[in-house]
Design an enzyme around this catalytic site. Structure first.
Site, PDB file in Angstrom:
ATOM      1  N   ASP A   1       0.870  -1.166   0.000  1.00 37.10           N
ATOM      2  CA  ASP A   1       0.000   0.000   0.000  1.00 37.10           C
ATOM      3  C   ASP A   1       0.916   1.228   0.000  1.00 37.10           C
ATOM      4  O   ASP A   1       2.129   1.114   0.232  1.00 37.10           O
ATOM      5  CB  ASP A   1      -0.884  -0.033   1.248  1.00 37.10           C
TER       6      ASP A   1
ATOM      7  N   ASP B   1      -0.282   5.084   0.953  1.00 41.03           N
ATOM      8  CA  ASP B   1      -0.578   6.109   1.950  1.00 41.03           C
ATOM      9  C   ASP B   1      -0.690   5.519   3.354  1.00 41.03           C
ATOM     10  O   ASP B   1      -1.470   4.593   3.585  1.00 41.03           O
ATOM     11  CB  ASP B   1      -1.873   6.833   1.587  1.00 41.03           C
TER      12      ASP B   1
END
Length: 219
Positions: free
Chosen positions: A9, A11
């Site tokens: 991922d 953020d």
């Protein structure tokens, strides 16, 4: 545990973006004389654009002019992410360097749009490590649906079961687990609840700790 690829991922996991985004939302609410409903906001973490709209509209009620709020929010957020380097989370470079040295291909699977994600990776200097980028605008169903992780695995040409997945959010963890990946969670703004912990994945305080565990497993 065997793995042939790593899917991250972006953020709140690689970059300390979530605090920046939350502050922009808070400022937008203040500018529009809206309350800052933190519990509602935390529910959007890990969601793509459609999921974010659904959660915020539901949380604030039918009277909310969501397009107006989003326009103000993004007008505050985009200048930061498109022009400034977002701080990297602890252990990010060390882990990416080690995976690269092990010849493990690295992908990013993020709910952000392509333009935003590319800008963040480039400004942070992390784009050099990433061989594949899958974004929220490329899938029909956002996290917690596994679609984006399955897409990332497909682009790497590696079966999901042979991919490590790294996430901070509950939505992201659900997506990666549903895709059949080997999941490491490093929580950011939202701590895992009992139902998330029950999924049986690995939970660590930092990516540096994850690196230590992966290195120890090789010995």
């Amino acid at each position: 545990m065997t793995y042939q690829a790593a899917v991250f991922d972006l953020d709140g996991l690689l970059l300390d973006t979530e605090k920046v985004c939350m502050q922009a939302f808070r400022d937008a609410c203040e500018a529009l004389s809206l309350p800052m409903l933190e519990d509602v906001y935390l529910g959007i973490i890990g969601c793509n654009a459609q999921g974010i709209e659904r959660v915020i509209q539901t949380g604030y009620g039918a009277d909310l002019d969501y397009p107006r709020l989003r326009n103000k929010w993004m007008s505050l957020y985009h200048p930061i992410i498109e022009q400034q380097e977002i701080p990297k989370k602890e252990g990010v470079v060390a882990l990416l360097e080690w995976l690269t040295s092990q010849k493990i291909p690295i992908a990013v699977a993020t709910s952000s749009h392509q333009k935003e994600a590319s800008a963040k990776l480039k400004l942070s200097g992390l784009d050099n490590y990433v061989s594949s980028l899958s974004t929220g605008c490329e899938v029909t169903h956002g996290k917690p649906d596994p679609e984006i992780y399955l897409l990332a695995a497909q682009r790497l040409n590696i079966p999901p079961a042979h991919c490590l997945a790294f996430e901070d959010s509950s939505n992201g963890v659900r997506a990666a687990v549903a895709a059949g990946m080997q999941v490491h969670q490093v929580p950011d703004l939202v701590k895992p609840t009992d139902d998330i912990i029950a999924l049986g994945h690995n939970i660590d305080d930092s990516l540096l700790n994850v690196l230590n565990h992966l290195q120890a497993a090789q010995k």
